[in-house]
Design a protein around this motif. Sequence first.
Motif, PDB file in Angstrom:
ATOM      1  N   THR A   9       0.839  -1.199   0.000  1.00  0.00           N
ATOM      2  CA  THR A   9       0.000   0.000   0.000  1.00  0.00           C
ATOM      3  C   THR A   9       0.873   1.248   0.000  1.00  0.00           C
ATOM      4  OG1 THR A   9      -1.817  -1.143   1.089  1.00  0.00           O
ATOM      5  CG2 THR A   9      -1.785   1.262   1.272  1.00  0.00           C
ATOM      6  N   ARG A  10       1.914   1.250   0.803  1.00  0.00           N
ATOM      7  CA  ARG A  10       2.839   2.383   0.865  1.00  0.00           C
ATOM      8  C   ARG A  10       3.559   2.568  -0.476  1.00  0.00           C
ATOM      9  NH1 ARG A  10       4.814   1.419   5.456  1.00  0.00           N
ATOM     10  NH2 ARG A  10       6.539   0.101   4.820  1.00  0.00           N
ATOM     11  N   THR A  11       3.978   1.471  -1.097  1.00  0.00           N
ATOM     12  CA  THR A  11       4.656   1.539  -2.399  1.00  0.00           C
ATOM     13  C   THR A  11       3.723   2.100  -3.463  1.00  0.00           C
ATOM     14  OG1 THR A  11       6.040  -0.350  -1.785  1.00  0.00           O
ATOM     15  CG2 THR A  11       5.922   0.193  -4.120  1.00  0.00           C
ATOM     16  N   LEU A  12       2.474   1.745  -3.399  1.00  0.00           N
ATOM     17  CA  LEU A  12       1.502   2.190  -4.389  1.00  0.00           C
ATOM     18  C   LEU A  12       1.216   3.690  -4.284  1.00  0.00           C
ATOM     19  CD1 LEU A  12       0.061   0.795  -6.697  1.00  0.00           C
ATOM     20  CD2 LEU A  12      -1.869   0.391  -5.180  1.00  0.00           C
ATOM     21  N   GLU A  13       1.636   4.328  -3.201  1.00  0.00           N
ATOM     22  CA  GLU A  13       1.479   5.772  -3.045  1.00  0.00           C
ATOM     23  C   GLU A  13       2.513   6.550  -3.859  1.00  0.00           C
ATOM     24  OE1 GLU A  13       1.677   6.287   1.178  1.00  0.00           O
ATOM     25  OE2 GLU A  13      -0.325   5.437   1.489  1.00  0.00           O
ATOM     26  N   LEU A  14       3.493   5.875  -4.411  1.00  0.00           N
ATOM     27  CA  LEU A  14       4.530   6.492  -5.232  1.00  0.00           C
ATOM     28  C   LEU A  14       3.893   7.156  -6.453  1.00  0.00           C
ATOM     29  CD1 LEU A  14       7.680   6.635  -5.608  1.00  0.00           C
ATOM     30  CD2 LEU A  14       7.451   4.567  -6.970  1.00  0.00           C
ATOM     31  N   GLU A  15       4.350   8.342  -6.794  1.00  0.00           N
ATOM     32  CA  GLU A  15       3.830   9.057  -7.964  1.00  0.00           C
ATOM     33  C   GLU A  15       3.938   8.181  -9.211  1.00  0.00           C
ATOM     34  OE1 GLU A  15       2.109  11.982 -10.251  1.00  0.00           O
ATOM     35  OE2 GLU A  15       2.339  12.015  -8.083  1.00  0.00           O
ATOM     36  N   GLY A  16       2.827   7.987  -9.894  1.00  0.00           N
ATOM     37  CA  GLY A  16       2.811   7.212 -11.128  1.00  0.00           C
ATOM     38  C   GLY A  16       2.633   5.715 -10.948  1.00  0.00           C
ATOM     39  N   ALA A  17       2.601   5.226  -9.707  1.00  0.00           N
ATOM     40  CA  ALA A  17       2.440   3.791  -9.469  1.00  0.00           C
ATOM     41  C   ALA A  17       1.020   3.353  -9.829  1.00  0.00           C
ATOM     42  CB  ALA A  17       2.744   3.447  -8.017  1.00  0.00           C
ATOM     43  N   LEU A  18       0.930   2.264 -10.587  1.00  0.00           N
ATOM     44  CA  LEU A  18      -0.366   1.736 -11.003  1.00  0.00           C
ATOM     45  C   LEU A  18      -0.714   0.428 -10.307  1.00  0.00           C
ATOM     46  CD1 LEU A  18      -0.049   2.367 -14.850  1.00  0.00           C
ATOM     47  CD2 LEU A  18      -1.172   3.819 -13.137  1.00  0.00           C
ATOM     48  N   ALA A  19       0.293  -0.437 -10.134  1.00  0.00           N
ATOM     49  CA  ALA A  19       0.065  -1.747  -9.526  1.00  0.00           C
ATOM     50  C   ALA A  19       1.375  -2.271  -8.975  1.00  0.00           C
ATOM     51  CB  ALA A  19      -0.503  -2.717 -10.558  1.00  0.00           C
TER      52      ALA A  19
END
Length: 122
Positions: A9-19
């Motif tokens: 969930t934290r990784t998915l907060e990265l700008e441009g992250a889709l999956a």
Amino acid sequence: MTTPDAALTRTLELEGALAVALVDYGSGMALATRTNVPFDLELAAAVNTEVIRAKLRAIESLGLDETIEDILITLTGQYHLIRIASRPGLTGVFSYLVLDRARANLALARRALKQLEDDIDL
């Protein structure tokens, strides 16, 4: 250490992250997944397992004394970043991150996958 779900969930907060997914490349099964868009991470896990196996065979055939850190696949609208875990206890696991190419920063994405590896406890 944190749970895989919280770390993804934290990784998915990265700008441009889709999956994003954690995958066992022995079986090709996704261990945990998170997505911001419709994306078949179960299928992607299985297919990218084959990418890793092919690259490992290539390294062995070439007689290289090297290990894979990450693999970048550049598409016209996306980046697909695969990172093989190197931390003890995560042997046979890779992380897979899909990014919107127009919004993502690859350096930050690589750093985020390294942080994901450092944070998770399976």
